[in-house]
Scaffold this motif. Structure first.
Motif, mmCIF file in Angstrom:
data_model
loop_
_atom_site.group_PDB
_atom_site.id
_atom_site.type_symbol
_atom_site.label_atom_id
_atom_site.label_comp_id
_atom_site.label_asym_id
_atom_site.label_seq_id
_atom_site.Cartn_x
_atom_site.Cartn_y
_atom_site.Cartn_z
ATOM 1 N N GLU A 69 -12.113 -16.192 -15.022
ATOM 2 C CA GLU A 69 -13.391 -16.579 -15.603
ATOM 3 C C GLU A 69 -13.762 -18.008 -15.193
ATOM 4 O OE1 GLU A 69 -15.424 -16.864 -20.080
ATOM 5 O OE2 GLU A 69 -13.248 -16.633 -19.857
ATOM 6 N N GLY A 70 -14.958 -18.176 -14.636
ATOM 7 C CA GLY A 70 -15.422 -19.493 -14.222
ATOM 8 C C GLY A 70 -14.918 -19.935 -12.860
ATOM 9 N N TYR A 71 -14.066 -19.136 -12.229
ATOM 10 C CA TYR A 71 -13.480 -19.496 -10.929
ATOM 11 C C TYR A 71 -13.752 -18.424 -9.886
ATOM 12 C CZ TYR A 71 -9.773 -21.163 -7.699
ATOM 13 O OH TYR A 71 -9.050 -21.631 -6.616
ATOM 14 N N GLY A 72 -13.694 -17.161 -10.302
ATOM 15 C CA GLY A 72 -13.946 -16.057 -9.385
ATOM 16 C C GLY A 72 -12.671 -15.365 -8.943
ATOM 17 N N GLU A 73 -12.782 -14.615 -7.846
ATOM 18 C CA GLU A 73 -11.629 -13.869 -7.339
ATOM 19 C C GLU A 73 -10.696 -14.802 -6.580
ATOM 20 O OE1 GLU A 73 -12.452 -10.260 -5.301
ATOM 21 O OE2 GLU A 73 -13.654 -9.425 -6.933
ATOM 22 N N ALA A 74 -9.414 -14.593 -6.763
ATOM 23 C CA ALA A 74 -8.411 -15.479 -6.156
ATOM 24 C C ALA A 74 -7.139 -14.692 -5.887
ATOM 25 C CB ALA A 74 -8.119 -16.659 -7.087
ATOM 26 N N ILE A 75 -6.198 -15.354 -5.223
ATOM 27 C CA ILE A 75 -4.882 -14.783 -4.952
ATOM 28 C C ILE A 75 -3.843 -15.508 -5.806
ATOM 29 C CG2 ILE A 75 -3.088 -14.427 -3.197
ATOM 30 C CD1 ILE A 75 -5.523 -12.686 -2.778
ATOM 31 N N ALA A 76 -2.971 -14.742 -6.451
ATOM 32 C CA ALA A 76 -1.845 -15.341 -7.180
ATOM 33 C C ALA A 76 -0.807 -15.718 -6.121
ATOM 34 C CB ALA A 76 -1.263 -14.359 -8.191
ATOM 35 N N GLY A 77 -0.962 -16.927 -5.573
ATOM 36 C CA GLY A 77 -0.172 -17.291 -4.396
ATOM 37 C C GLY A 77 0.741 -18.479 -4.567
ATOM 38 N N ASP A 78 0.914 -18.980 -5.816
ATOM 39 C CA ASP A 78 1.735 -20.170 -5.998
ATOM 40 C C ASP A 78 2.450 -20.120 -7.342
ATOM 41 O OD1 ASP A 78 2.843 -22.547 -5.224
ATOM 42 O OD2 ASP A 78 0.980 -23.706 -5.253
ATOM 43 N N THR A 79 3.446 -20.984 -7.499
ATOM 44 C CA THR A 79 4.188 -21.107 -8.757
ATOM 45 C C THR A 79 4.295 -22.585 -9.099
ATOM 46 O OG1 THR A 79 6.313 -21.193 -7.586
ATOM 47 C CG2 THR A 79 5.558 -19.015 -8.332
ATOM 48 N N LYS A 102 -10.396 -15.935 -19.367
ATOM 49 C CA LYS A 102 -10.001 -14.540 -19.183
ATOM 50 C C LYS A 102 -9.521 -14.367 -17.743
ATOM 51 C CE LYS A 102 -13.185 -12.536 -22.544
ATOM 52 N NZ LYS A 102 -14.325 -11.613 -22.749
ATOM 53 N N VAL A 103 -8.413 -13.662 -17.568
ATOM 54 C CA VAL A 103 -7.877 -13.381 -16.235
ATOM 55 C C VAL A 103 -7.714 -11.874 -16.096
ATOM 56 C CG1 VAL A 103 -5.959 -13.730 -14.651
ATOM 57 C CG2 VAL A 103 -6.660 -15.592 -16.160
ATOM 58 N N LYS A 104 -8.247 -11.335 -15.026
ATOM 59 C CA LYS A 104 -8.136 -9.896 -14.779
ATOM 60 C C LYS A 104 -7.319 -9.670 -13.510
ATOM 61 C CE LYS A 104 -12.439 -8.829 -17.160
ATOM 62 N NZ LYS A 104 -13.688 -8.054 -17.165
ATOM 63 N N ILE A 105 -6.271 -8.895 -13.628
ATOM 64 C CA ILE A 105 -5.440 -8.548 -12.467
ATOM 65 C C ILE A 105 -6.076 -7.336 -11.809
ATOM 66 C CG2 ILE A 105 -3.135 -7.910 -11.683
ATOM 67 C CD1 ILE A 105 -2.040 -9.191 -14.253
ATOM 68 N N LEU A 106 -6.502 -7.522 -10.550
ATOM 69 C CA LEU A 106 -7.265 -6.468 -9.865
ATOM 70 C C LEU A 106 -6.383 -5.502 -9.083
ATOM 71 C CD1 LEU A 106 -10.229 -8.663 -8.579
ATOM 72 C CD2 LEU A 106 -9.989 -7.447 -10.741
ATOM 73 N N ASP A 107 -5.210 -5.959 -8.615
ATOM 74 C CA ASP A 107 -4.294 -5.052 -7.909
ATOM 75 C C ASP A 107 -2.881 -5.563 -8.022
ATOM 76 O OD1 ASP A 107 -4.179 -7.214 -6.156
ATOM 77 O OD2 ASP A 107 -5.216 -6.180 -4.527
ATOM 78 N N LYS A 126 -4.176 -9.857 -6.472
ATOM 79 C CA LYS A 126 -5.551 -10.315 -6.430
ATOM 80 C C LYS A 126 -6.042 -10.370 -7.870
ATOM 81 C CE LYS A 126 -10.037 -9.366 -4.276
ATOM 82 N NZ LYS A 126 -10.801 -8.434 -3.412
ATOM 83 N N VAL A 127 -6.647 -11.481 -8.270
ATOM 84 C CA VAL A 127 -7.066 -11.653 -9.656
ATOM 85 C C VAL A 127 -8.504 -12.159 -9.720
ATOM 86 C CG1 VAL A 127 -4.712 -12.148 -10.422
ATOM 87 C CG2 VAL A 127 -6.218 -14.041 -9.752
ATOM 88 N N TRP A 128 -9.077 -12.049 -10.902
ATOM 89 C CA TRP A 128 -10.378 -12.647 -11.181
ATOM 90 C C TRP A 128 -10.197 -13.576 -12.364
ATOM 91 C CZ3 TRP A 128 -13.214 -12.440 -15.742
ATOM 92 C CH2 TRP A 128 -14.525 -12.955 -15.690
#
Length: 245
Positions: free
Chosen positions: A202-212, A240-245, A198-200
């Motif tokens: 900047e300018g997009y919000g919280e999302a899932i790292a679900g693709d390559t 900026k990208v923040k890895i939440l878990d 789960k990531v955050w």
């Protein structure tokens, strides 16, 4: 997932929604073997919606837990020409409330995004032996995501859609973006950001790292935006990208 990267400059607006009240019919009681993904598929909602509606900071759920699965919040889907100010005035809320409810750190909004206007979330029953998680509130004065970040990176971002010629719409982790156009997903290099994180952004919000993607290597990400024009408007930029878990 096979996709085309679309890069240009930036411009943004928002998206539309419907409201509803909770009832017994829109609350799912978690059973053994359930996952957020399986529930989202059964209820035809996104994993992100389930997390947002139920104050979940991760994808961990427990048997007997009650999850709101539809009509949890009053929402609005932005249309071209909308601004946070016009939406706030029309729906009798403040810009500050909109930014806080949707974890926005700026007034930039993306077409097709679902904005939470107001509403309440399901109160979860106490689960014996489970560790409770707390949600960090996000106000306009804070430039932080809702949860504490384990790692922060500065990355080059581009955007893609699922409607291009030859695109299957299915991500590397099995998310059907055509069936779930409001799902926020980013394409990553798994060596930098593990799939499923789960990531955050900047300018997009919280999302899932679900693709390559073949071109997504190192400190690069590709964000999913359902609208082709909005993906073009996103362009290529450092975020900026923040890895939440």
């Amino acid at each position: 997932m096979k996709k085309h990267i679309i890069a240009l400059t930036a411009f943004v607006t928002l998206s539309v929604g419907a409201a509803g009240q909770a009832s017994a019919s829109n609350v799912h009681t978690v059973e053994k073997g359930d996952t957020l993904w399986s529930i989202s598929q059964a209820e035809n909602v996104s994993v992100q919606d389930l997390q947002q509606w139920n104050d979940l900071n991760s994808t961990v759920i427990y048997p007997s837990q009650q999850l709101r699965v539809e009509g949890a919040l009053e929402t609005y889907i932005v249309v071209s020409g909308d601004t946070l100010s016009t939406i706030a005035e029309k729906h009798n809320v403040t810009v500050k409330q909109l930014m806080s409810n949707n974890q926005l750190t700026s007034d930039l909004i993306i077409p097709g995004d679902k904005l939470v206007l107001k509403g309440s979330k399901v109160t979860q029953p106490e689960v014996k032996g489970a560790t409770k998680t707390s949600v960090t509130s996000n106000t306009p004065s804070e430039t932080k995501p809702a949860a504490t970040a384990a790692k922060e990176l500065t990355m080059t971002s581009t955007a893609y859609t699922a409607s291009c010629a030859g695109c299957s719409g299915i991500t590397a982790t099995g998310i059907n973006l055509k069936a779930n156009p409001n799902q926020k997903v980013i394409s990553v290099d798994p060596n930098v950001i593990p799939l499923g994180s789960k990531v955050w952004v900047e300018g997009y919000g919280e999302a899932i790292a679900g693709d390559t993607g073949g071109a997504i290597k190192g400190n690069k990400i590709d964000i999913f935006i359902p609208s082709k024009q909005a993906a073009i408007n996103w362009g290529r930029k450092e975020v900026k990208v923040k890895i939440l878990d």
